[in-house]
Design a protein around this motif. Structure first.
Motif, short mmCIF file in Angstrom:
data_model
loop_
_atom_site.label_atom_id
_atom_site.label_comp_id
_atom_site.label_asym_id
_atom_site.label_seq_id
_atom_site.Cartn_x
_atom_site.Cartn_y
_atom_site.Cartn_z
N PRO A 97 0.64 -1.17 -0.04
CA PRO A 97 0.08 -0.08 -0.01
C PRO A 97 0.83 1.18 -0.13
N TRP A 98 0.44 2.18 -0.63
CA TRP A 98 0.86 3.54 -0.68
C TRP A 98 0.28 4.30 0.23
N PRO A 99 0.81 4.97 1.24
CA PRO A 99 0.07 5.99 1.98
C PRO A 99 -0.18 7.26 1.26
N SER A 151 -4.75 4.99 2.19
CA SER A 151 -3.63 4.40 1.45
C SER A 151 -4.34 4.10 0.27
N THR A 208 -3.81 0.64 -2.67
CA THR A 208 -3.35 -0.84 -2.72
C THR A 208 -3.58 -1.29 -4.31
#
Length: 154
Positions: free
Chosen positions: A4-6, A57, A59
């Motif tokens: 995941p990218w915050p 986030s 994903t």
């Protein structure tokens, strides 16, 4: 899986999420899905910013389908509304429902994830021109790289 990218709790998160989609899907051979995934991802991020709470986030997953998950800190499930013709808002989940193969939400330890899926037949790289983008299939992109090197307008 990518992420995941915050994402920051900011309107710039919509543009940042679209940038991640534009970077990752071509690496997976799925460039043709970019416009649809960008639109639907942006809608989910915008909905989270309007109706939920942090953390936020993104994903991306790829198996037989591309699955995009936008996670936020609110346990309240999304609920589609019927927007009137002159309403400026209220069409995000309707777009997701109309364009995605499937969508839904699931509780997380903190908050929820709202997701959608699209069928994902990969594109074959053009070996004559080398247009396979020469990238890995992990979708590993650093947000600091995306935000530091690009000016992102929503």
């Amino acid at each position: 899986m990518g992420g995941p990218w915050p994402l920051p709790w900011s309107p710039t998160s919509c543009a940042l999420a679209r940038t991640v989609v534009r970077e990752v899907l071509p690496q997976w051979g799925l460039a043709r899905l970019v416009p649809t995934v960008e639109l639907l991802t942006s809608e989910l991020v915008c909905n989270a910013l309007r109706h939920a709470a942090g953390p936020l986030s993104l994903t991306l997953e790829w198996a037989s389908e591309v699955r995009c998950l936008v996670s936020d800190g609110s346990p309240v499930p999304p609920h589609p509304i019927v927007a009137d013709l002159d309403d400026e808002n209220g069409r995000g989940l309707a777009l997701v429902e109309m364009m995605a193969a499937r969508w839904g939400w699931e509780h997380m330890l903190v908050g929820k994830s709202v997701w959608f899926e699209l069928a994902a037949a990969t594109e074959k790289p053009d070996r004559a021109t080398g247009d396979g983008h020469g990238m890995t299939t992990t979708g590993e992109i650093g947000l600091r790289d995306l935000s530091a090197d690009r000016s992102m307008a929503a």
